[in-house]
Scaffold this motif. Structure first.
Motif, PDB file in Angstrom:
ATOM      1  N   ALA A 272       0.806  -1.214   0.000  1.00  0.00           N
ATOM      2  CA  ALA A 272       0.000   0.000   0.000  1.00  0.00           C
ATOM      3  C   ALA A 272       0.844   1.272   0.000  1.00  0.00           C
ATOM      4  O   ALA A 272       1.700   1.469   0.846  1.00  0.00           O
ATOM      5  CB  ALA A 272      -0.919  -0.002   1.217  1.00  0.00           C
ATOM      6  N   VAL A 273       0.570   2.096  -0.998  1.00  0.00           N
ATOM      7  CA  VAL A 273       1.260   3.374  -1.114  1.00  0.00           C
ATOM      8  C   VAL A 273       0.928   4.269   0.075  1.00  0.00           C
ATOM      9  O   VAL A 273       1.781   4.975   0.591  1.00  0.00           O
ATOM     10  CB  VAL A 273       0.855   4.055  -2.437  1.00  0.00           C
ATOM     11  CG1 VAL A 273       1.356   5.487  -2.476  1.00  0.00           C
ATOM     12  CG2 VAL A 273       1.386   3.270  -3.616  1.00  0.00           C
ATOM     13  N   GLY A 274      -0.327   4.178   0.532  1.00  0.00           N
ATOM     14  CA  GLY A 274      -0.764   5.040   1.624  1.00  0.00           C
ATOM     15  C   GLY A 274       0.073   4.874   2.873  1.00  0.00           C
ATOM     16  O   GLY A 274       0.543   5.847   3.464  1.00  0.00           O
ATOM     17  N   ALA A 275       0.303   3.603   3.276  1.00  0.00           N
ATOM     18  CA  ALA A 275       1.093   3.350   4.480  1.00  0.00           C
ATOM     19  C   ALA A 275       2.511   3.883   4.305  1.00  0.00           C
ATOM     20  O   ALA A 275       3.127   4.381   5.246  1.00  0.00           O
ATOM     21  CB  ALA A 275       1.110   1.856   4.780  1.00  0.00           C
ATOM     22  N   SER A 276       3.054   3.779   3.063  1.00  0.00           N
ATOM     23  CA  SER A 276       4.392   4.281   2.800  1.00  0.00           C
ATOM     24  C   SER A 276       4.458   5.791   3.014  1.00  0.00           C
ATOM     25  O   SER A 276       5.405   6.311   3.607  1.00  0.00           O
ATOM     26  CB  SER A 276       4.811   3.969   1.364  1.00  0.00           C
ATOM     27  OG  SER A 276       4.690   2.601   1.111  1.00  0.00           O
ATOM     28  N   PHE A 277       3.433   6.491   2.498  1.00  0.00           N
ATOM     29  CA  PHE A 277       3.403   7.938   2.689  1.00  0.00           C
ATOM     30  C   PHE A 277       3.383   8.289   4.170  1.00  0.00           C
ATOM     31  O   PHE A 277       4.057   9.218   4.616  1.00  0.00           O
ATOM     32  CB  PHE A 277       2.187   8.551   1.986  1.00  0.00           C
ATOM     33  CG  PHE A 277       2.470   9.002   0.593  1.00  0.00           C
ATOM     34  CD1 PHE A 277       3.359  10.044   0.368  1.00  0.00           C
ATOM     35  CD2 PHE A 277       1.865   8.400  -0.496  1.00  0.00           C
ATOM     36  CE1 PHE A 277       3.638  10.470  -0.920  1.00  0.00           C
ATOM     37  CE2 PHE A 277       2.139   8.813  -1.788  1.00  0.00           C
ATOM     38  CZ  PHE A 277       3.020   9.849  -1.999  1.00  0.00           C
ATOM     39  N   ALA A 278       2.610   7.514   4.943  1.00  0.00           N
ATOM     40  CA  ALA A 278       2.523   7.784   6.379  1.00  0.00           C
ATOM     41  C   ALA A 278       3.890   7.623   7.044  1.00  0.00           C
ATOM     42  O   ALA A 278       4.299   8.448   7.862  1.00  0.00           O
ATOM     43  CB  ALA A 278       1.491   6.850   7.019  1.00  0.00           C
ATOM     44  N   VAL A 279       4.617   6.566   6.655  1.00  0.00           N
ATOM     45  CA  VAL A 279       5.960   6.361   7.216  1.00  0.00           C
ATOM     46  C   VAL A 279       6.879   7.510   6.814  1.00  0.00           C
ATOM     47  O   VAL A 279       7.663   8.011   7.628  1.00  0.00           O
ATOM     48  CB  VAL A 279       6.550   5.017   6.744  1.00  0.00           C
ATOM     49  CG1 VAL A 279       7.971   4.852   7.256  1.00  0.00           C
ATOM     50  CG2 VAL A 279       5.696   3.855   7.211  1.00  0.00           C
ATOM     51  N   ALA A 280       6.774   7.937   5.538  1.00  0.00           N
ATOM     52  CA  ALA A 280       7.613   9.035   5.064  1.00  0.00           C
ATOM     53  C   ALA A 280       7.374  10.298   5.881  1.00  0.00           C
ATOM     54  O   ALA A 280       8.308  11.042   6.197  1.00  0.00           O
ATOM     55  CB  ALA A 280       7.357   9.290   3.576  1.00  0.00           C
ATOM     56  N   VAL A 281       6.105  10.532   6.245  1.00  0.00           N
ATOM     57  CA  VAL A 281       5.786  11.706   7.074  1.00  0.00           C
ATOM     58  C   VAL A 281       6.504  11.621   8.414  1.00  0.00           C
ATOM     59  O   VAL A 281       7.142  12.585   8.857  1.00  0.00           O
ATOM     60  CB  VAL A 281       4.258  11.823   7.298  1.00  0.00           C
ATOM     61  CG1 VAL A 281       3.955  12.857   8.370  1.00  0.00           C
ATOM     62  CG2 VAL A 281       3.570  12.203   6.004  1.00  0.00           C
ATOM     63  N   VAL A 282       6.432  10.440   9.053  1.00  0.00           N
ATOM     64  CA  VAL A 282       7.071  10.287  10.360  1.00  0.00           C
ATOM     65  C   VAL A 282       8.588  10.503  10.240  1.00  0.00           C
ATOM     66  O   VAL A 282       9.205  11.199  11.049  1.00  0.00           O
ATOM     67  CB  VAL A 282       6.758   8.905  10.964  1.00  0.00           C
ATOM     68  CG1 VAL A 282       7.503   8.710  12.280  1.00  0.00           C
ATOM     69  CG2 VAL A 282       5.271   8.750  11.185  1.00  0.00           C
ATOM     70  N   LEU A 283       9.192   9.921   9.198  1.00  0.00           N
ATOM     71  CA  LEU A 283      10.633  10.085   8.997  1.00  0.00           C
ATOM     72  C   LEU A 283      10.991  11.564   8.821  1.00  0.00           C
ATOM     73  O   LEU A 283      11.965  12.063   9.379  1.00  0.00           O
ATOM     74  CB  LEU A 283      11.087   9.303   7.762  1.00  0.00           C
ATOM     75  CG  LEU A 283      11.426   7.838   7.970  1.00  0.00           C
ATOM     76  CD1 LEU A 283      11.705   7.166   6.647  1.00  0.00           C
ATOM     77  CD2 LEU A 283      12.649   7.712   8.874  1.00  0.00           C
ATOM     78  N   LEU A 284      10.175  12.239   8.023  1.00  0.00           N
ATOM     79  CA  LEU A 284      10.418  13.653   7.756  1.00  0.00           C
ATOM     80  C   LEU A 284      10.336  14.459   9.055  1.00  0.00           C
ATOM     81  O   LEU A 284      11.170  15.332   9.323  1.00  0.00           O
ATOM     82  CB  LEU A 284       9.379  14.159   6.746  1.00  0.00           C
ATOM     83  CG  LEU A 284       9.780  15.313   5.848  1.00  0.00           C
ATOM     84  CD1 LEU A 284      11.057  15.012   5.111  1.00  0.00           C
ATOM     85  CD2 LEU A 284       8.666  15.625   4.860  1.00  0.00           C
ATOM     86  N   ILE A 285       9.323  14.125   9.868  1.00  0.00           N
ATOM     87  CA  ILE A 285       9.153  14.848  11.134  1.00  0.00           C
ATOM     88  C   ILE A 285      10.368  14.633  12.042  1.00  0.00           C
ATOM     89  O   ILE A 285      10.878  15.573  12.651  1.00  0.00           O
ATOM     90  CB  ILE A 285       7.853  14.387  11.844  1.00  0.00           C
ATOM     91  CG1 ILE A 285       6.639  14.909  11.065  1.00  0.00           C
ATOM     92  CG2 ILE A 285       7.815  14.894  13.284  1.00  0.00           C
ATOM     93  CD1 ILE A 285       5.314  14.383  11.553  1.00  0.00           C
ATOM     94  N   ILE A 286      10.863  13.387  12.093  1.00  0.00           N
ATOM     95  CA  ILE A 286      12.043  13.105  12.919  1.00  0.00           C
ATOM     96  C   ILE A 286      13.216  13.976  12.477  1.00  0.00           C
ATOM     97  O   ILE A 286      13.892  14.613  13.287  1.00  0.00           O
ATOM     98  CB  ILE A 286      12.438  11.612  12.828  1.00  0.00           C
ATOM     99  CG1 ILE A 286      11.366  10.738  13.485  1.00  0.00           C
ATOM    100  CG2 ILE A 286      13.788  11.364  13.499  1.00  0.00           C
ATOM    101  CD1 ILE A 286      11.628   9.252  13.354  1.00  0.00           C
TER     102      ILE A 286
END
Lengths: 305, 276
Positions: A272-286
C-alpha cells in the motif's frame, strides 16, 4: 556605470558612486538574477518535496467511518505488524532502540577521541594526522560499503548474526567521525583562559577537562549527536544486511527493521502506497525535529561563548 | 584516562583498517577465479551463468553522477553565491536551515519521492517507463545540492573583504566584483565542495535503486534504466552465494577504490587551499 562588464580594464573609468545605484550593465543584472533563480530552485525543490510528502501522507493517518466521521487510523500503530494493518509501531520502537544502541557505541568513543585530539595530543604529531585522515576517510565511505563491512565483520566473523546489535555497531562506526570531529572543534573553541583559571585553582588536567571545558563545549557535541540521530533513523542500505528486515519489536539479538528500512521494504514489496506515505511523514518529522533541535543548541553555544 | 582517550581516538584508525582488511580479504579471492580485466571490462552481468562483467555498472555510476553534477553544481554554486553575497540577512536565516534540512532528508524518502512523483511525471511527458538515468540524475542532483551549497558558501565567506572592496574601488559593479574577484579566490573551496558531492553521488544507494530501473546493461538513452555499482551490491547480496557473493564484494572493492580516489583528490584540493 554604462560600460559592459566585459570592457577591457584600460577603458574602464573610475566611478566612485555606490555601484548598486543606477542601472547596472546587463551582464551584471543577468548574473544577479541567475543567482536568485538558483536560490529559488533550491528552496522550491525543498518545498516541493516536503509539501508533497505531507500533503499525501497526513491524510493517510485518518479515515472516514460509516457515518462519515473523521477518525484516526490507529491500526498504523498496532503493536504487532501484519500484512493487513501495515503497522509502523514496531519499526518506530526499533528505530528508537537502534538509535540508542548506536549512540551508546559512538558517543563515548567519539567524545573520548575528540578530547584526546583537542586536549592531550600535540597538535601536529604524526598520530593526530593519521587519526584525522582516517576520520575523514570514514566520513566519506558510502553506506553500502558500511553494509558490507557490518555484514562481514559483525554478522559473520563475530557471529552476531543479523541482529540489532550488528546493525547498531555498523551505524555506530558510521556516525563516529561526525561526533569525533564536532567534539574536537567544540573543545578547541573553548577559550584558553577557562583552562588556565582551573589550573590556577589547583585542578588537574583531567578535572579541568571534564568539569570545566567539556560542559562549555557540550552544546556543540549535542548538536552533532542530534544530527547523528537523524542520520541513524534515515539509514537503509547499511541496515538491510546487518539488522535485517524483521517485522517485530526486536530484542538485541533479533532482526528488526527501522522506520527507513520499513519504508524501503513496503516499496519493494509493492504494498500500500498510503502506508508508505505515512511512514515518510514520520521520517520527515524526525529529521526536521532533530535539525531544529540541533540548530537550537548550536545557537546556544554561540550566544554563550 | 589519557590512555582511554587515546584509545578511543584510535578506533577510527582501527575501523578503517578493519574495513579495508575485510573488504579486500573477502573480495580479492574472487579474482583468483575470474580475471580482473574480464570483471571490469565485461559488458555482461549474468551471475547464473557465471558471467560477471561490471562495466555497465561502472558506466552507470559515472553517467548518473555526471548528470547530477551538470544539474546540481551550477545551481548549488549559484545558490551559495546568492546566500553569501546577494541575499539579506533575513533570507539567509531562512535558507540556512532549509539547506540543512535538504541534507538531512533520508535517502529512502528521496527515493520514495522520486518514485511517486518524478517517475510517473517522466513516464507521462517523455515516455519510457520513467525508471531512468534522467530521474536518477535529477534526484541525485537534489541530494548533492546541500553538500555543494554549504561548502561553497563557507569558501566564499572566507574570502577576505579586501578582495571585494578592492574590486569595487576599481569601479566594478557588485556583481562583477563577486564573480571576478571573490569567486576565483574561493575556487579551491568550491571545487572541494563539488568533489564531495561527486563522492556522495557515486556512493548513494537506496534512492538510486528506487528510481533507476537497475537493468545491468550499458545505457543507450537518458530515458533507459541503468544499474550502479552500489545498487548491484544492495540488490543481489540478499540471495547471492559462493562466487556470485564474492563478485558482489569485489564490486564493493571497486567502488571503495573509486571513493578513495575521490577522497584523495578532495584532500589534495583541500591541502592546496590551506597552503594558499
Amino acid at each position: 556605470m554604462s560600460q559592459s562588464v566585459d570592457a577591457g580594464a584600460d577603458r574602464r573609468q573610475i566611478d566612485i558612486s555606490v555601484p548598486t545605484r543606477g542601472r547596472a550593465p546587463w551582464g551584471s543584472r543577468a548574473l544577479k538574477w541567475l543567482c536568485w533563480l538558483a536560490g529559488a530552485i533550491t528552496m522550491g525543490v525543498l518545498l516541493l518535496i516536503v509539501s508533497y510528502i505531507l500533503a499525501n501522507g497526513i491524510p493517510e493517518f485518518f479515515f472516514r467511518d460509516e457515518e462519515g466521521v473523521l477518525r484516526f487510523k490507529d491500526q498504523l500503530f498496532a503493536v504487532r505488524y501484519s500484512s493487513k494493518n501495515l503497522s509502523m509501531f514496531p519499526a518506530i520502537i526499533n528505530t528508537l532502540s537502534m538509535t540508542g544502541l548506536s549512540l551508546l557505541f559512538s558517543v563515548p568513543l567519539g567524545v573520548g577521541g575528540g578530547i584526546y585530539l583537542a586536549e592531550y595530543a600535540k597538535p601536529n604529531s604524526k598520530l593526530v594526522k593519521v587519526i584525522r585522515v582516517t576520520a575523514e576517510t570514514l566520513a566519506g565511505i558510502p553506506s553500502i560499503i558500511y553494509a558490507l563491512f557490518g555484514m562481514l565483520v559483525f554478522v559473520v566473523t563475530l557471529g552476531l548474526g543479523i541482529s540489532m546489535v550488528a546493525g547498531a555497531l555498523t551505524l555506530g562506526t558510521m556516525t563516529l567521525p561526525m561526533i569525533l570531529r564536532q567534539t574536537e572543534e567544540s573543545l578547541l573553541g573553548v577559550p584558553m583562559s577557562y583552562r588556565e583559571g582551573s589550573y590556577g585553582l589547583g585542578a588537574g588536567k583531567l578535572r579541568t577537562t571534564i568539569r570545566i571545558v567539556l560542559p562549555v563545549a557540550m552544546p556543540g557535541i549535542l548538536a552533532a549527536v542530534l544530527l547523528s540521530i537523524g542520520r541513524i533513523s534515515g539509514e537503509t542500505a547499511a541496515l538491510i544486511f546487518t539488522s535485517g528486515t524483521g517485522t517485530r519489536i526486536a530484542g538485541l539479538n533479533d532482526s528488526g527493521r527501522t522506520l527507513a528500512v520499513h519504508l524501503f521494504k513496503l516499496q519493494e514489496e509493492g504494498r500500500a502506497v498510503g502506508a508508505s506515505f505515512a511512514v515518510a511523514v514520520v521520517l520527515l518529522i524526525i529529521v526536521v525535529l532533530m535539525n531544529a533541535l540541533s540548530a537550537y543548541v548550536a545557537k546556544k553555544l554561540t550566544t554563550k561563548g | 584516562m589519557r590512555g582511554l582517550f587515546l584509545a578511543s581516538a584510535c578506533v577510527c584508525i582501527l575501523a578503517v583498517g578493519v574495513i579495508c582488511y575485510f573488504l579486500f580479504a573477502n573480495g580479492l579471492p574472487f579474482f583468483s577465479q575470474y580475471s580482473v580485466v574480464g570483471f571490469i571490462t565485461g559488458t555482461e552481468w549474468a551471475p547464473l551463468r557465471g558471467v560477471f562483467g561490471i562495466l555497465p555498472m561502472i558506466v552507470g555510476s559515472f553517467v548518473i553522477t555526471l548528470g547530477a553534477l551538470l544539474l546540481g553544481a551550477p545551481i548549488g554554486v549559484l545558490t551559495a553565491v546568492m546566500m553569501a553575497r546577494f541575499a539579506s540577512g533575513r533570507v539567509v536565516r531562512l535558507m540556512k536551515p532549509a539547506v540543512a534540512l535538504l541534507a538531512g532528508i533520508p535517502s529512502v524518502v528521496y527515493g520514495f519521492f522520486g518514485l511517486m512523483l518524478l517517475v510517473p511525471f517522466t513516464r507521462n511527458t517523455l515516455g519510457g517507463d520513467g525508471l531512468s538515468i534522467l530521474v536518477a540524475s535529477v534526484l541525485l542532483a537534489i541530494m548533492i545540492l546541500p553538500t555543494i551549497i554549504q561548502t561553497s558558501q563557507a569558501a566564499i565567506e572566507a574570502v577576505p573583504d579586501a578582495y571585494y572592496e578592492g574590486s569595487l574601488a576599481l569601479g566594478a559593479t557588485h556583481e562583477s566584483s563577486v564573480f571576478r574577484a571573490v569567486l576565483p579566490a574561493a575556487r579551491s573551496g568550491i571545487i572541494s565542495g563539488i568533489v564531495l558531492g561527486v563522492g556522495r553521488a557515486i556512493g548513494e544507494t537506496t534512492a538510486v535503486l528506487m528510481v533507476a530501473g537497475n537493468q545491468a546493461r550499458l545505457p543507450t538513452s537518458l530515458l533507459k534504466g541503468v544499474r550502479t555499482l552500489t545498487v548491484n551490491v544492495l540488490l543481489e547480496m540478499g540471495y547471492a552465494a559462493e562466487l556470485h557473493r564474492e563478485s558482489l564484494i569485489a564490486t564493493g572493492v571497486v567502488l571503495f577504490i573509486i571513493i578513495m580516489a575521490i577522497n584523495f583528490v578532495f584532500s589534495f584540493v583541500n591541502r592546496r587551499r590551506v597552503l594558499q
